[in-house]
Design a protein around this motif. Structure first.
Motif, mmCIF file in Angstrom:
data_model
loop_
_atom_site.group_PDB
_atom_site.id
_atom_site.type_symbol
_atom_site.label_atom_id
_atom_site.label_comp_id
_atom_site.label_asym_id
_atom_site.label_seq_id
_atom_site.Cartn_x
_atom_site.Cartn_y
_atom_site.Cartn_z
ATOM 1 N N GLY A 11 0.821 -1.208 0.000
ATOM 2 C CA GLY A 11 0.000 0.000 0.000
ATOM 3 C C GLY A 11 0.846 1.246 0.000
ATOM 4 O O GLY A 11 2.060 1.207 0.143
ATOM 5 N N ASP A 12 0.162 2.338 -0.155
ATOM 6 C CA ASP A 12 0.775 3.664 -0.212
ATOM 7 C C ASP A 12 0.695 4.283 1.176
ATOM 8 O O ASP A 12 -0.326 4.200 1.841
ATOM 9 N N HIS A 13 1.757 4.937 1.603
ATOM 10 C CA HIS A 13 1.771 5.521 2.948
ATOM 11 C C HIS A 13 1.183 6.922 2.995
ATOM 12 O O HIS A 13 1.051 7.512 4.065
ATOM 13 N N SER A 14 0.778 7.468 1.855
ATOM 14 C CA SER A 14 0.251 8.838 1.797
ATOM 15 C C SER A 14 -1.066 8.968 2.561
ATOM 16 O O SER A 14 -1.945 8.111 2.478
ATOM 17 N N LEU A 15 -1.185 10.071 3.285
ATOM 18 C CA LEU A 15 -2.445 10.386 3.953
ATOM 19 C C LEU A 15 -3.224 11.460 3.194
ATOM 20 O O LEU A 15 -4.378 11.719 3.501
ATOM 21 N N SER A 16 -2.599 12.071 2.199
ATOM 22 C CA SER A 16 -3.275 13.129 1.444
ATOM 23 C C SER A 16 -4.202 12.554 0.374
ATOM 24 O O SER A 16 -5.240 13.144 0.067
ATOM 25 N N CYS A 102 2.472 -4.431 10.973
ATOM 26 C CA CYS A 102 1.674 -3.322 11.491
ATOM 27 C C CYS A 102 0.766 -2.862 10.354
ATOM 28 O O CYS A 102 1.241 -2.549 9.262
ATOM 29 N N VAL A 103 -0.530 -2.857 10.613
ATOM 30 C CA VAL A 103 -1.514 -2.445 9.617
ATOM 31 C C VAL A 103 -2.169 -1.164 10.103
ATOM 32 O O VAL A 103 -2.623 -1.091 11.250
ATOM 33 N N ILE A 104 -2.210 -0.170 9.234
ATOM 34 C CA ILE A 104 -2.822 1.111 9.586
ATOM 35 C C ILE A 104 -3.984 1.390 8.643
ATOM 36 O O ILE A 104 -3.813 1.366 7.417
ATOM 37 N N ARG A 105 -5.145 1.617 9.229
ATOM 38 C CA ARG A 105 -6.305 2.063 8.453
ATOM 39 C C ARG A 105 -6.136 3.574 8.306
ATOM 40 O O ARG A 105 -6.366 4.329 9.254
ATOM 41 N N LYS A 106 -5.730 3.984 7.129
ATOM 42 C CA LYS A 106 -5.312 5.376 6.935
ATOM 43 C C LYS A 106 -6.441 6.380 7.180
ATOM 44 O O LYS A 106 -6.194 7.438 7.767
ATOM 45 N N ASN A 107 -7.663 6.057 6.787
ATOM 46 C CA ASN A 107 -8.793 6.971 7.031
ATOM 47 C C ASN A 107 -8.974 7.223 8.525
ATOM 48 O O ASN A 107 -9.090 8.370 8.964
ATOM 49 N N GLU A 108 -8.993 6.142 9.303
ATOM 50 C CA GLU A 108 -9.186 6.264 10.745
ATOM 51 C C GLU A 108 -8.017 6.995 11.405
ATOM 52 O O GLU A 108 -8.216 7.809 12.308
ATOM 53 N N HIS A 109 -6.824 6.696 10.950
ATOM 54 C CA HIS A 109 -5.627 7.349 11.492
ATOM 55 C C HIS A 109 -5.688 8.856 11.243
ATOM 56 O O HIS A 109 -5.471 9.655 12.169
ATOM 57 N N TYR A 110 -6.054 9.234 10.039
ATOM 58 C CA TYR A 110 -6.113 10.662 9.709
ATOM 59 C C TYR A 110 -7.280 11.350 10.420
ATOM 60 O O TYR A 110 -7.137 12.469 10.916
ATOM 61 N N GLU A 111 -8.427 10.684 10.496
ATOM 62 C CA GLU A 111 -9.586 11.261 11.177
ATOM 63 C C GLU A 111 -9.282 11.511 12.653
ATOM 64 O O GLU A 111 -9.708 12.520 13.222
ATOM 65 N N ARG A 112 -8.542 10.617 13.257
ATOM 66 C CA ARG A 112 -8.226 10.741 14.688
ATOM 67 C C ARG A 112 -7.188 11.825 14.971
ATOM 68 O O ARG A 112 -7.308 12.574 15.928
ATOM 69 N N TYR A 113 -6.140 11.904 14.133
ATOM 70 C CA TYR A 113 -5.023 12.806 14.432
ATOM 71 C C TYR A 113 -4.910 14.018 13.510
ATOM 72 O O TYR A 113 -4.127 14.925 13.796
ATOM 73 N N GLY A 114 -5.652 14.032 12.422
ATOM 74 C CA GLY A 114 -5.624 15.172 11.508
ATOM 75 C C GLY A 114 -4.221 15.467 11.015
ATOM 76 O O GLY A 114 -3.459 14.569 10.671
ATOM 77 N N LEU A 115 -3.864 16.738 11.007
ATOM 78 C CA LEU A 115 -2.554 17.149 10.511
ATOM 79 C C LEU A 115 -1.407 16.671 11.399
ATOM 80 O O LEU A 115 -0.252 16.696 10.983
ATOM 81 N N ASP A 116 -1.725 16.246 12.625
ATOM 82 C CA ASP A 116 -0.687 15.718 13.524
ATOM 83 C C ASP A 116 -0.445 14.216 13.321
ATOM 84 O O ASP A 116 0.381 13.619 14.018
ATOM 85 N N ALA A 117 -1.163 13.616 12.372
ATOM 86 C CA ALA A 117 -1.019 12.176 12.137
ATOM 87 C C ALA A 117 0.408 11.869 11.687
ATOM 88 O O ALA A 117 0.968 12.532 10.826
ATOM 89 N N ILE A 118 0.989 10.861 12.308
ATOM 90 C CA ILE A 118 2.335 10.409 11.932
ATOM 91 C C ILE A 118 2.244 9.668 10.606
ATOM 92 O O ILE A 118 1.291 8.919 10.368
ATOM 93 N N ASP A 119 3.244 9.889 9.752
ATOM 94 C CA ASP A 119 3.313 9.175 8.486
ATOM 95 C C ASP A 119 3.177 7.671 8.755
ATOM 96 O O ASP A 119 3.874 7.122 9.615
#
Length: 172
Positions: A11-16, A102-119
């Motif tokens: 997968g892609d690590h981008s949150l944008s 380690c699996v990251i659900r990117k939508n949930e990660h971004y929704e929770r931390y916003g601009l402070d979300a770690i890559d």
């Protein structure tokens, strides 16, 4: 005995830009004894490739396997595909290694931390390195981490992230 952890991502690590078809980022690691990896394990994987493809210079890359690309064009044939997966399953069952991921659900990660979300790559790397450190413990020879080469920009970002992680650990 010195352990080594091989890393690869899916997968892609981008949150944008988050692909709705694959909104995950996965970083996986395979932990193995270094001498075993460069000895018996490497030889058995090489023999697996020779037995099925008659050559050992191919890379077992999931995208190529599932899309029957390149050396894996033979996967279009049912008999070969069944033999490939049967032999691969047998090989994997017989090898001595551990898998961590380690699996990251990117939508949930971004929704929770916003601009402070770690890559997601850096967050996953932190988790896997911590697990690897627990695994190697106080081994005098330490451990070795091998990450798959990507592209120069991403490799440079990984180097910076690795240096940052090392600085954080020393500060604790």
């Amino acid at each position: 005995m010195r352990k080594v952890m091989f890393l690869d991502e899916s997968g892609d690590h981008s949150l944008s830009i988050i692909d709705p078809q694959y909104p995950l980022f996965v970083l996986g690691g395979v932990i193995v004894d270094q001498d075993y990896a460069t000895g018996e394990m490497e030889e058995r994987v090489r023999q697996f490739k020779l037995d099925l493809f008659g050559r050992d210079d191919i890379i077992l890359h999931t995208a190529d396997i599932t899309r029957s690309k390149g050396a894996f064009s033979k996967m279009r044939h049912t008999v070969f595909r069944e033999q490939f997966y049967s032999n691969l399953n047998e090989l994997i069952r017989s090898l001595d290694f551990q898998v961590i991921a380690c699996v990251i659900r990117k939508n949930e990660h971004y929704e929770r931390y916003g601009l402070d979300a770690i890559d997601p790559y850096m967050l996953s790397l932190n988790v896997l390195v911590e697990r690897f450190c627990f695994e190697i413990g106080e081994t005098p020879s330490g451990g070795l981490i091998v990450a798959e080469k990507r592209n120069p920009t991403l490799d440079h970002q990984l180097e910076i992230g690795w240096l940052n992680l090392r600085v954080q650990v020393r500060a604790i």
